[in-house]
Scaffold this motif. Structure first.
Motif, short mmCIF file in Angstrom:
data_model
loop_
_atom_site.label_atom_id
_atom_site.label_comp_id
_atom_site.label_asym_id
_atom_site.label_seq_id
_atom_site.Cartn_x
_atom_site.Cartn_y
_atom_site.Cartn_z
N LEU A 14 0.61 29.09 -10.29
CA LEU A 14 -0.34 28.73 -9.24
C LEU A 14 -1.51 29.71 -9.21
O LEU A 14 -2.67 29.30 -9.03
CB LEU A 14 0.38 28.72 -7.89
CG LEU A 14 1.36 27.58 -7.64
CD1 LEU A 14 2.11 27.80 -6.32
CD2 LEU A 14 0.63 26.24 -7.62
N LEU A 15 -1.22 30.97 -9.40
CA LEU A 15 -2.30 31.96 -9.45
C LEU A 15 -3.24 31.68 -10.63
O LEU A 15 -4.46 31.82 -10.50
CB LEU A 15 -1.72 33.38 -9.58
CG LEU A 15 -1.12 34.00 -8.32
CD1 LEU A 15 -0.49 35.36 -8.64
CD2 LEU A 15 -2.17 34.14 -7.22
N SER A 16 -2.67 31.30 -11.77
CA SER A 16 -3.52 31.03 -12.94
C SER A 16 -4.42 29.82 -12.70
O SER A 16 -5.57 29.80 -13.14
CB SER A 16 -2.65 30.80 -14.18
OG SER A 16 -1.99 29.55 -14.14
N LEU A 17 -3.90 28.81 -11.99
CA LEU A 17 -4.71 27.63 -11.69
C LEU A 17 -5.83 27.97 -10.71
O LEU A 17 -6.96 27.49 -10.83
CB LEU A 17 -3.83 26.52 -11.10
CG LEU A 17 -2.83 25.88 -12.06
CD1 LEU A 17 -1.92 24.90 -11.32
CD2 LEU A 17 -3.54 25.16 -13.21
N LEU A 18 -5.52 28.82 -9.73
CA LEU A 18 -6.53 29.23 -8.76
C LEU A 18 -7.55 30.18 -9.39
O LEU A 18 -8.69 30.28 -8.91
CB LEU A 18 -5.88 29.88 -7.54
CG LEU A 18 -5.06 28.93 -6.67
CD1 LEU A 18 -4.34 29.71 -5.57
CD2 LEU A 18 -5.94 27.84 -6.08
N ASP A 19 -7.15 30.87 -10.45
CA ASP A 19 -8.07 31.76 -11.15
C ASP A 19 -9.17 30.95 -11.85
O ASP A 19 -10.27 31.43 -12.07
CB ASP A 19 -7.31 32.61 -12.17
CG ASP A 19 -8.18 33.70 -12.77
OD1 ASP A 19 -8.95 34.34 -12.02
OD2 ASP A 19 -8.10 33.89 -14.01
#
Length: 236
Positions: A14-19
């Motif tokens: 999820l963090l990678s997608l929001l990045d």
């Protein structure tokens, strides 16, 4: 086949997608589904508690955008993402394996359907040839005394109608063989073109299970339709 995230992996993904860009909850769910070719589609009850936890830890922020809530990664979130790049690479590798296995399952299903259809067509062609041979042999009379006038100097008789029947039978066999070749070529062309399209999709946007289900259903429908037509032709 549904990929299972290890402990903390969904949170990291999820963090990678929001990045990549800020997103609201539904966009995150859709992005995950797209990345996994539809083989994994998390529920809102899975995503939102993790987003709340990430916000609590200061790794993401949320802002209201009309009726939607948009989530964005923070500097602390990027720092954790950078520190765990190795784990993220492993997740991406698992994603590629998942999509590849799905593509293999689709190809296998298409291959089996095409083999079944080709077998049905070959069987129908054999039945047509057998029927034609029976019709041709039935048109030839026995020794003189059978129906029809005897030919001069010969011990066998053959009526004009039987000659025409034999000619029609040969024409029918030729038409059937030509139709079988056309059907076989059409099936081969369909299979090759569809495999190419599926492989391209598997390496780009992925393939959804719903598409695979519809594909299998359509192939089953076509197979059933062809079998019904062949059965009706055989009964005539």
């Amino acid at each position: 086949m549904t990929p299972v995230f290890g402990h903390g992996h969904l949170r990291l993904y999820l963090l990678s997608l929001l990045d990549e860009s800020p997103k609201h909850g539904y966009e995150l769910i859709q992005a995950l589904s797209d990345r996994f070719g539809g083989t994994y589609s998390p529920s809102a009850g899975t995503i939102y508690p993790r987003l709340a936890k990430l916000e609590e830890e200061g790794l993401v922020t949320k802002t209201a955008d009309g009726r939607k809530t948009v989530y964005a990664i923070t500097d602390a979130g990027r720092a954790e993402l950078d520190a765990r790049r190795g784990e993220l690479d492993d997740i991406e590798a698992e994603l590629s394996d998942s999509v590849r296995r799905l593509a293999d399952e689709v190809r296998s299903g298409v291959d089996q359907a095409m083999k079944s259809l080709k077998a049905d067509l070959a069987s129908a062609a054999r039945e047509a040839r057998t029927s034609a041979k029976s019709g041709a042999s039935g048109g030839v009379g026995g020794p003189s005394g059978s129906a029809g006038s005897p030919t001069s100097g010969a011990g066998w008789t053959m009526s004009g109608g039987s000659v025409n029947g034999a000619s029609d039978a040969r024409a029918s066999r030729a038409d059937s063989a030509e139709a079988l070749r056309d059907a076989d070529a059409a099936i081969t062309d369909f299979r090759q073109r569809l495999r190419l399209d599926l492989r391209k999709a598997a390496t780009r946007e992925g393939i959804s299970p719903e598409l695979v289900t519809r594909l299998k259903q359509r192939l089953n429908d076509v197979t059933a339709e062809v079998r019904d037509e062949l059965a009706r032709a055989s009964a005539r």
